[in-house]
Design a protein around this motif. Sequence first.
Motif, PDB file in Angstrom:
ATOM      1  N   ASP A 160     -34.134  -7.893 -34.107  1.00  0.00           N
ATOM      2  CA  ASP A 160     -34.211  -7.933 -32.650  1.00  0.00           C
ATOM      3  C   ASP A 160     -34.975  -9.147 -32.130  1.00  0.00           C
ATOM      4  O   ASP A 160     -35.379  -9.180 -30.969  1.00  0.00           O
ATOM      5  CB  ASP A 160     -34.865  -6.650 -32.121  1.00  0.00           C
ATOM      6  CG  ASP A 160     -36.285  -6.459 -32.660  1.00  0.00           C
ATOM      7  OD1 ASP A 160     -36.707  -7.272 -33.505  1.00  0.00           O
ATOM      8  OD2 ASP A 160     -36.953  -5.495 -32.236  1.00  0.00           O
ATOM      9  N   GLY A 161     -35.194 -10.149 -32.997  1.00  0.00           N
ATOM     10  CA  GLY A 161     -35.897 -11.352 -32.565  1.00  0.00           C
ATOM     11  C   GLY A 161     -37.398 -11.269 -32.634  1.00  0.00           C
ATOM     12  O   GLY A 161     -38.087 -12.236 -32.290  1.00  0.00           O
ATOM     13  N   THR A 162     -37.942 -10.146 -33.109  1.00  0.00           N
ATOM     14  CA  THR A 162     -39.401  -9.985 -33.182  1.00  0.00           C
ATOM     15  C   THR A 162     -39.889  -9.947 -34.619  1.00  0.00           C
ATOM     16  O   THR A 162     -40.958  -9.383 -34.895  1.00  0.00           O
ATOM     17  CB  THR A 162     -39.841  -8.700 -32.457  1.00  0.00           C
ATOM     18  OG1 THR A 162     -39.250  -7.561 -33.114  1.00  0.00           O
ATOM     19  CG2 THR A 162     -39.415  -8.714 -30.998  1.00  0.00           C
ATOM     20  N   GLY A 163     -39.155 -10.534 -35.541  1.00  0.00           N
ATOM     21  CA  GLY A 163     -39.523 -10.452 -36.947  1.00  0.00           C
ATOM     22  C   GLY A 163     -40.918 -10.974 -37.228  1.00  0.00           C
ATOM     23  O   GLY A 163     -41.727 -10.298 -37.878  1.00  0.00           O
ATOM     24  N   TYR A 164     -41.216 -12.180 -36.749  1.00  0.00           N
ATOM     25  CA  TYR A 164     -42.534 -12.754 -37.043  1.00  0.00           C
ATOM     26  C   TYR A 164     -43.643 -11.991 -36.336  1.00  0.00           C
ATOM     27  O   TYR A 164     -44.779 -11.920 -36.826  1.00  0.00           O
ATOM     28  CB  TYR A 164     -42.571 -14.237 -36.667  1.00  0.00           C
ATOM     29  CG  TYR A 164     -42.568 -14.519 -35.188  1.00  0.00           C
ATOM     30  CD1 TYR A 164     -43.757 -14.692 -34.488  1.00  0.00           C
ATOM     31  CD2 TYR A 164     -41.369 -14.601 -34.482  1.00  0.00           C
ATOM     32  CE1 TYR A 164     -43.765 -14.953 -33.130  1.00  0.00           C
ATOM     33  CE2 TYR A 164     -41.370 -14.860 -33.125  1.00  0.00           C
ATOM     34  CZ  TYR A 164     -42.556 -15.033 -32.457  1.00  0.00           C
ATOM     35  OH  TYR A 164     -42.547 -15.274 -31.106  1.00  0.00           O
ATOM     36  N   GLU A 165     -43.347 -11.398 -35.175  1.00  0.00           N
ATOM     37  CA  GLU A 165     -44.354 -10.590 -34.491  1.00  0.00           C
ATOM     38  C   GLU A 165     -44.679  -9.337 -35.301  1.00  0.00           C
ATOM     39  O   GLU A 165     -45.845  -8.937 -35.415  1.00  0.00           O
ATOM     40  CB  GLU A 165     -43.858 -10.200 -33.097  1.00  0.00           C
ATOM     41  CG  GLU A 165     -43.644 -11.403 -32.183  1.00  0.00           C
ATOM     42  CD  GLU A 165     -43.098 -10.998 -30.827  1.00  0.00           C
ATOM     43  OE1 GLU A 165     -42.967  -9.776 -30.575  1.00  0.00           O
ATOM     44  OE2 GLU A 165     -42.776 -11.895 -30.025  1.00  0.00           O
ATOM     45  N   ARG A 166     -43.668  -8.711 -35.862  1.00  0.00           N
ATOM     46  CA  ARG A 166     -43.883  -7.532 -36.699  1.00  0.00           C
ATOM     47  C   ARG A 166     -44.638  -7.909 -37.974  1.00  0.00           C
ATOM     48  O   ARG A 166     -45.512  -7.174 -38.435  1.00  0.00           O
ATOM     49  CB  ARG A 166     -42.544  -6.890 -37.053  1.00  0.00           C
ATOM     50  CG  ARG A 166     -41.778  -6.355 -35.848  1.00  0.00           C
ATOM     51  CD  ARG A 166     -40.390  -5.862 -36.240  1.00  0.00           C
ATOM     52  NE  ARG A 166     -39.617  -5.457 -35.071  1.00  0.00           N
ATOM     53  CZ  ARG A 166     -39.631  -4.236 -34.547  1.00  0.00           C
ATOM     54  NH1 ARG A 166     -40.383  -3.295 -35.099  1.00  0.00           N
ATOM     55  NH2 ARG A 166     -38.903  -3.947 -33.494  1.00  0.00           N
ATOM     56  N   LEU A 167     -44.281  -9.069 -38.553  1.00  0.00           N
ATOM     57  CA  LEU A 167     -44.920  -9.498 -39.790  1.00  0.00           C
ATOM     58  C   LEU A 167     -46.403  -9.804 -39.580  1.00  0.00           C
ATOM     59  O   LEU A 167     -47.230  -9.505 -40.446  1.00  0.00           O
ATOM     60  CB  LEU A 167     -44.204 -10.741 -40.328  1.00  0.00           C
ATOM     61  CG  LEU A 167     -44.772 -11.362 -41.600  1.00  0.00           C
ATOM     62  CD1 LEU A 167     -44.577 -10.424 -42.789  1.00  0.00           C
ATOM     63  CD2 LEU A 167     -44.121 -12.719 -41.876  1.00  0.00           C
ATOM     64  N   LEU A 168     -46.752 -10.395 -38.463  1.00  0.00           N
ATOM     65  CA  LEU A 168     -48.120 -10.840 -38.204  1.00  0.00           C
ATOM     66  C   LEU A 168     -48.927  -9.822 -37.398  1.00  0.00           C
ATOM     67  O   LEU A 168     -49.924 -10.188 -36.765  1.00  0.00           O
ATOM     68  CB  LEU A 168     -48.099 -12.185 -37.482  1.00  0.00           C
ATOM     69  CG  LEU A 168     -47.439 -13.333 -38.254  1.00  0.00           C
ATOM     70  CD1 LEU A 168     -47.401 -14.593 -37.406  1.00  0.00           C
ATOM     71  CD2 LEU A 168     -48.150 -13.588 -39.571  1.00  0.00           C
ATOM     72  N   SER A 169     -48.522  -8.570 -37.431  1.00  0.00           N
ATOM     73  CA  SER A 169     -49.246  -7.499 -36.751  1.00  0.00           C
ATOM     74  C   SER A 169     -49.678  -6.480 -37.785  1.00  0.00           C
ATOM     75  O   SER A 169     -48.843  -5.878 -38.468  1.00  0.00           O
ATOM     76  CB  SER A 169     -48.366  -6.830 -35.690  1.00  0.00           C
ATOM     77  OG  SER A 169     -47.944  -7.758 -34.713  1.00  0.00           O
ATOM     78  N   ALA A 170     -50.976  -6.272 -37.908  1.00  0.00           N
ATOM     79  CA  ALA A 170     -51.490  -5.366 -38.932  1.00  0.00           C
ATOM     80  C   ALA A 170     -51.327  -3.900 -38.556  1.00  0.00           C
ATOM     81  O   ALA A 170     -51.340  -3.032 -39.434  1.00  0.00           O
ATOM     82  CB  ALA A 170     -52.959  -5.662 -39.213  1.00  0.00           C
ATOM     83  N   ASP A 171     -51.166  -3.591 -37.275  1.00  0.00           N
ATOM     84  CA  ASP A 171     -51.038  -2.199 -36.842  1.00  0.00           C
ATOM     85  C   ASP A 171     -50.168  -2.149 -35.589  1.00  0.00           C
ATOM     86  O   ASP A 171     -49.883  -3.182 -34.970  1.00  0.00           O
ATOM     87  CB  ASP A 171     -52.420  -1.583 -36.578  1.00  0.00           C
ATOM     88  CG  ASP A 171     -53.251  -2.417 -35.617  1.00  0.00           C
ATOM     89  OD1 ASP A 171     -52.798  -2.694 -34.488  1.00  0.00           O
ATOM     90  OD2 ASP A 171     -54.359  -2.831 -36.015  1.00  0.00           O
ATOM     91  N   PRO A 172     -49.727  -0.953 -35.196  1.00  0.00           N
ATOM     92  CA  PRO A 172     -48.858  -0.852 -34.012  1.00  0.00           C
ATOM     93  C   PRO A 172     -49.492  -1.402 -32.744  1.00  0.00           C
ATOM     94  O   PRO A 172     -48.800  -1.956 -31.884  1.00  0.00           O
ATOM     95  CB  PRO A 172     -48.603   0.654 -33.909  1.00  0.00           C
ATOM     96  CG  PRO A 172     -48.770   1.173 -35.295  1.00  0.00           C
ATOM     97  CD  PRO A 172     -49.857   0.342 -35.891  1.00  0.00           C
ATOM     98  N   GLN A 173     -50.795  -1.248 -32.586  1.00  0.00           N
ATOM     99  CA  GLN A 173     -51.458  -1.770 -31.391  1.00  0.00           C
ATOM    100  C   GLN A 173     -51.369  -3.293 -31.338  1.00  0.00           C
ATOM    101  O   GLN A 173     -51.152  -3.880 -30.270  1.00  0.00           O
ATOM    102  CB  GLN A 173     -52.925  -1.328 -31.369  1.00  0.00           C
ATOM    103  CG  GLN A 173     -53.136   0.167 -31.172  1.00  0.00           C
ATOM    104  CD  GLN A 173     -52.821   0.981 -32.416  1.00  0.00           C
ATOM    105  OE1 GLN A 173     -52.866   0.447 -33.536  1.00  0.00           O
ATOM    106  NE2 GLN A 173     -52.513   2.259 -32.230  1.00  0.00           N
ATOM    107  N   ALA A 174     -51.536  -3.930 -32.506  1.00  0.00           N
ATOM    108  CA  ALA A 174     -51.424  -5.396 -32.550  1.00  0.00           C
ATOM    109  C   ALA A 174     -50.001  -5.840 -32.244  1.00  0.00           C
ATOM    110  O   ALA A 174     -49.794  -6.859 -31.562  1.00  0.00           O
ATOM    111  CB  ALA A 174     -51.858  -5.898 -33.923  1.00  0.00           C
TER     112      ALA A 174
END
Length: 320
Positions: free
Chosen positions: A150-164
């Motif tokens: 969905d275009g958020t791959g790097y955001e998901r990868l660089l987030s340690a938890d759901p809040q991040a």
Amino acid sequence: MIPVQAAPLWARGSPRTKSGGGIGATFAVAAGRQLQWWERSVRGEGVRTRSRAAHPYLALTLLYAALLPAPTGVYLLWQNPAWSTMHVARDHDGVWAGFALFYVASVVVGALLGFLAARLFVLVGAGYWGYLQAVAGYFLLFFTLIHGWDGTGYERLLSADPQAFAGWSADGAAGDPVINRCLAFATSGTFLALLTFGTAVIGTMLLAEIGWLVEGWRLPGAAADLKVPRVIAVAIAGMGVYALPFAGALGASVLVRLLGWWAGAGLFALLAGVVLLPARSPVRTLYGLVGVPDRHWRVEPEAEPGSGSGSGVRRTSRPG
């Protein structure tokens, strides 16, 4: 040690395209000369006394996959299920127990399939196509991590938890710099675990691949195929297997964001074909410098100068 969605791509490649890639294919191409010598030695015995599936390079590939990538990935799945599922699940309650089994099986079985697919190309004298299996696997891996579905791959990868992960959109609306999210991930326990495991997993992988390449360059016939010094050949091989797919995944993500899925993916496929497929493409030219065999395994290698054996190559088979 990577998210569940990317693990099969790292080990093998795309199930839809049936392309072997990642770990297994790279190991097979690195040991290409040894695989051909194994086939010749078995043939020289007159009868088959050794199984094709029992040679040491396949066994070591499976051992590596089973002892390093698989268990470290399961550990991270338990330690941080949100990150390991790219935030599809928020906690342990959202993770089906079968995901752990899927992760282990996908890494080990994927490495096996990738190795066998690339090995087939190497043995019939199409080593470049075996190399492309590795390129395909790593491209799909990097594209999943950079772009995702969905275009958020790097955001998901660089987030340690759901809040991040939720903070990315909030920071964008507030105008906060992206570097803050990256620094937050770099100081998390998940990143520390990745750094520790990555040293062992990636370090062992690179040592094996380089060692097998160097071992193959010592076999008869390798001197004629290796066109550059070994240090440069190792650098070219590393760029071709890792840097090229990463650059391709980054470029594909940019095109998809600018043009949409259909137009972006179509344009990227056209550009990739120009770079990879022609007989005189830049990537194929660089591949020819590394000294990976491009002859059928039945073709006897040239004797090294001063070896005392006959010179020349006896060509008994060659792919069309």
